[in-house]
Design a protein around this motif. Sequence first.
Motif, PDB file in Angstrom:
ATOM      1  N   UNK A   1      77.710  48.904  24.639  1.00 37.50           N
ATOM      2  CA  UNK A   1      76.589  47.892  24.265  1.00 37.50           C
ATOM      3  C   UNK A   1      75.814  48.098  23.351  1.00 37.50           C
TER       4      UNK A   1
ATOM      5  N   UNK B   1      83.055  34.737  30.252  1.00 42.07           N
ATOM      6  CA  UNK B   1      82.508  34.000  31.300  1.00 42.07           C
ATOM      7  C   UNK B   1      81.152  33.452  30.903  1.00 42.07           C
ATOM      8  N   UNK B   2      81.046  32.418  31.731  1.00 38.70           N
ATOM      9  CA  UNK B   2      79.343  32.037  31.986  1.00 38.70           C
ATOM     10  C   UNK B   2      78.614  32.941  32.388  1.00 38.70           C
ATOM     11  N   UNK B   3      77.573  33.362  32.080  1.00 39.33           N
ATOM     12  CA  UNK B   3      76.492  34.027  32.388  1.00 39.33           C
ATOM     13  C   UNK B   3      75.464  34.596  31.312  1.00 39.33           C
TER      14      UNK B   3
ATOM     15  N   UNK C   1      89.656  63.825  29.671  1.00 39.87           N
ATOM     16  CA  UNK C   1      88.775  62.498  29.341  1.00 39.87           C
ATOM     17  C   UNK C   1      88.290  62.327  31.064  1.00 39.87           C
TER      18      UNK C   1
ATOM     19  N   UNK D   1      73.019  37.732  30.218  1.00 42.09           N
ATOM     20  CA  UNK D   1      72.845  39.280  30.537  1.00 42.09           C
ATOM     21  C   UNK D   1      71.336  39.497  31.427  1.00 42.09           C
TER      22      UNK D   1
ATOM     23  N   UNK E   1      79.902  43.140  22.435  1.00 38.10           N
ATOM     24  CA  UNK E   1      79.604  42.999  23.857  1.00 38.10           C
ATOM     25  C   UNK E   1      78.597  42.173  23.881  1.00 38.10           C
ATOM     26  N   UNK E   2      78.483  41.340  25.027  1.00 39.08           N
ATOM     27  CA  UNK E   2      77.751  40.359  25.204  1.00 39.08           C
ATOM     28  C   UNK E   2      76.143  40.898  25.996  1.00 39.08           C
ATOM     29  N   UNK E   3      76.336  42.056  26.602  1.00 39.11           N
ATOM     30  CA  UNK E   3      75.473  42.692  26.891  1.00 39.11           C
ATOM     31  C   UNK E   3      75.075  43.718  25.964  1.00 39.11           C
TER      32      UNK E   3
ATOM     33  N   UNK F   1      77.993  46.588  33.779  1.00 36.82           N
ATOM     34  CA  UNK F   1      77.517  45.415  32.744  1.00 36.82           C
ATOM     35  C   UNK F   1      78.374  45.394  31.497  1.00 36.82           C
ATOM     36  N   UNK F   2      78.748  46.749  31.107  1.00 36.09           N
ATOM     37  CA  UNK F   2      79.327  46.500  29.749  1.00 36.09           C
ATOM     38  C   UNK F   2      80.769  45.913  29.786  1.00 36.09           C
ATOM     39  N   UNK F   3      81.341  46.167  31.046  1.00 35.68           N
ATOM     40  CA  UNK F   3      82.394  45.494  31.196  1.00 35.68           C
ATOM     41  C   UNK F   3      82.446  43.855  31.291  1.00 35.68           C
ATOM     42  N   UNK F   4      81.227  43.542  32.029  1.00 29.86           N
ATOM     43  CA  UNK F   4      81.211  42.190  32.261  1.00 29.86           C
ATOM     44  C   UNK F   4      80.923  41.510  30.650  1.00 29.86           C
ATOM     45  N   UNK F   5      80.122  42.365  30.097  1.00 29.96           N
ATOM     46  CA  UNK F   5      79.594  41.854  28.492  1.00 29.96           C
ATOM     47  C   UNK F   5      80.990  41.596  27.535  1.00 29.96           C
ATOM     48  N   UNK F   6      82.141  42.237  27.920  1.00 27.70           N
ATOM     49  CA  UNK F   6      83.171  42.029  27.037  1.00 27.70           C
ATOM     50  C   UNK F   6      84.071  40.590  27.516  1.00 27.70           C
TER      51      UNK F   6
ATOM     52  N   UNK G   1      88.167  49.036  33.315  1.00 28.51           N
ATOM     53  CA  UNK G   1      87.252  49.640  32.617  1.00 28.51           C
ATOM     54  C   UNK G   1      87.313  51.274  32.837  1.00 28.51           C
ATOM     55  N   UNK G   2      88.177  52.016  32.128  1.00 31.52           N
ATOM     56  CA  UNK G   2      88.297  53.422  32.223  1.00 31.52           C
ATOM     57  C   UNK G   2      87.068  54.186  32.731  1.00 31.52           C
TER      58      UNK G   2
ATOM     59  N   UNK H   1      73.334  54.394  30.094  1.00 30.91           N
ATOM     60  CA  UNK H   1      73.127  53.011  30.017  1.00 30.91           C
ATOM     61  C   UNK H   1      72.072  52.854  31.354  1.00 30.91           C
TER      62      UNK H   1
ATOM     63  N   UNK I   1      75.876  50.638  34.924  1.00 30.39           N
ATOM     64  CA  UNK I   1      75.742  50.012  33.387  1.00 30.39           C
ATOM     65  C   UNK I   1      76.950  50.059  32.899  1.00 30.39           C
ATOM     66  N   UNK I   2      78.018  50.694  33.375  1.00 25.98           N
ATOM     67  CA  UNK I   2      79.376  50.414  33.000  1.00 25.98           C
ATOM     68  C   UNK I   2      80.220  49.254  33.591  1.00 25.98           C
TER      69      UNK I   2
ATOM     70  N   UNK J   1      72.063  39.205  35.377  1.00 29.80           N
ATOM     71  CA  UNK J   1      73.105  39.899  36.309  1.00 29.80           C
ATOM     72  C   UNK J   1      72.698  40.775  37.088  1.00 29.80           C
TER      73      UNK J   1
ATOM     74  N   UNK K   1      87.124  50.549  25.784  1.00 27.97           N
ATOM     75  CA  UNK K   1      85.875  50.303  26.476  1.00 27.97           C
ATOM     76  C   UNK K   1      84.731  49.918  25.460  1.00 27.97           C
ATOM     77  N   UNK K   2      84.061  48.819  25.264  1.00 26.12           N
ATOM     78  CA  UNK K   2      83.233  48.377  24.377  1.00 26.12           C
ATOM     79  C   UNK K   2      81.719  48.530  24.670  1.00 26.12           C
TER      80      UNK K   2
END
Lengths: 390, 390
Positions: free
Chosen positions: B225, A321-323, B381, A325, B45-47, A313-318, A295-296, B112, A310-311, A328, B222-223
């Motif tokens: 939320x 995987x089982x979780x 950036x 939100x 995004x799942x989050x 969580x945003x990366x995990x959300x993409x 995640x850049x 976030x 927060x970034x 977390x 980056x996706x």
Amino acid sequence: MSVTAARGFRAAGAAAGLKPSGRPDVALVVNDGPADAAAGVFTRNRVQAAPVLWTRQVLTTGRLRAVVLNSGGANACTGPEGFADTHATAEHVGAALGIGAGEVAVCSTGLIGVRLPMDLLLPGVTQAVVALSPAGGDAAAEAIRTTDTVAKQAVRTSTSGAAGDGVVTVGGMGKGAAMLAPSLATMLVVVTTDAVADSATLDRVVREACRTTFERVDSDGCLSTNDTVLLLASGASGRSLPEAELTELVTAVCDDLAGQMLGDAEGSTKTISITVTGAASEADALEVGRSVARNNLLKCALYGKDPNWGRVLAAIGTTSAAFEPDRLDVTMNGIQVCRGGAPGEPRELVDLGGREISIVADLHAGDVELTVRTNDLTDGYVYENSAYST
Amino acid sequence: MSVTAARGFRAAGAAAGLKPSGRPDVALVVNDGPADAAAGVFTRNRVQAAPVLWTRQVLTTGRLRAVVLNSGGANACTGPEGFADTHATAEHVGAALGIGAGEVAVCSTGLIGVRLPMDLLLPGVTQAVVALSPAGGDAAAEAIRTTDTVAKQAVRTSTSGAAGDGVVTVGGMGKGAAMLAPSLATMLVVVTTDAVADSATLDRVVREACRTTFERVDSDGCLSTNDTVLLLASGASGRSLPEAELTELVTAVCDDLAGQMLGDAEGSTKTISITVTGAASEADALEVGRSVARNNLLKCALYGKDPNWGRVLAAIGTTSAAFEPDRLDVTMNGIQVCRGGAPGEPRELVDLGGREISIVADLHAGDVELTVRTNDLTDGYVYENSAYST
């Protein structure tokens, strides 16, 4: 000493003139035996450099007598002519050493899409043959550097069984400072051992060692066309180790080299470990770890010493995987900044001043844990990769 | 005029004080009808931020009377309290307008993991209600900016049928300068039309418009939320258009907004279009286009005006698309630098001096073509995303 730490190996470095700087750019590693078993792992990129195509073919025999490596040019995307250049290099090494070209692995690193200057490379190989020495490990490690600021070497010895002659040594050298990649994460690594082992065993050992080290490093998400990890066994110790112990030694060498690569990644100021806990499976944990590592925005934030969870969580959300939100948890350098998907301890408590940053993400979905390592994204990285072709 | 270009809409912007700068940070869009059909597309995004969870729920009715948007805080990863804040915001809008909270969409953008200061936000919403005007589109577009350097608006009108009262107008506003993402690629977009259309039609139209515009933009991989695209129809023109024509108009507005976002992406100096031709399927073409768009090394090279086409091939090689490495062609700004996976025209012929860069990658595996757009990766950036929390 790296690749010449184990008995039965000689190595050398030479300056062929491939690099404008005139620094060493050709390395040679020779296995004097008595055995010549070998195995390798290669990039999963479907665009593979000529030396990768060559060495994969050579390794189908399970044997290697020598490895020749060059920096200053990747020989990737160079067509049939590039493959012929690799072949000619192996032939040249074989003729000089009195072995067959089919016993010689070739590795290259540098700019993609440019032919190698063979008129410079082959005399450089000859120089390296002349310089071969049981003390040549350092010179070889030096010669495979590209943008690496330091040579990367690691050695481990067996502790079980008798001491002295009975000890098994594993040594390795590596180069890699960018394009450290999502599946196989280094540019070039050669690991040697004086253990007695057949090629089938070495194949299992090198794959397992890579799985938990290089394959869990993701410096910049970019998968090289040239990634190669080779494991050569001379059998010169006269001892064979239990496979688990050999795996442990090779893994330790690979882990050490992977850490050195992360510590020297282009333009980086942070080495970041992302530990995923509470995952339902290894695949889930790896997907989450890699997503965070790539995640850049997070990598920029960490460069700026900003614990922007927060970034994470945003990366995990993409991921898939089982979780849930709202379950977390995220801990940064010991401070649990996110609890149940919402703010936890104040982010001001997190100290990101040092080079090492630890992020722990708990998915609360199982009991699998693993760690993926990466670097921050910096203006130094942008500079190194925009100011000139690599 | 953007969201108030179509008849039947009023809008406003206000400064609630959510931003330290004191700039406008609350926008309101109201549909005065006669109809109130609406549809939306949200982040994958799942989050998901509280306002996304709220607005998805609200939109199950297929109706919207108002949209309230704030910059200065994403209200993501804020737990049940954050959801209650969104609910309270919608209630506040509803009470002020004499409509139900369930007819009010909420969108938020900013940092976030931090609660919104409701004591500032709600008075700001009241200000916006007071300022509502059929000429308020500009003010609303201004108020949703975060790091955007300019407001983003677009308008299109139908050309078919009668002129004057019979013309259908589609107008939109958007904000987004980073976290432009692999699946839905913008932060917040509101598109309005005075066409007569039911919510099922609008749902198909907005999905199709996003599919070929925002979903083919990938600024930094980056996706978010909070990504939300809403389409509201007032029916005030008294005309319904053929679905294909309405889709064309909405797509044109979305494409225009997407282009504006790329032109204003954080720290960018290049807008890069990657056209994948000769793909076996749309999925293949999209996978290849996104892989190239997300390659940090290539994006750095283009910032440095370096036509490093080898990095294009390396990115293509990480995909599962149908292609043969030795048949790949790459053209950069009109120069075919790679032919059959090997060097073509000299890279020195490529001029990357301007902002627009065109890369064409031909897979020679079919006849599907599409374009993905991205930006370069720059020290600007890195600076914008490391120097402060966003």
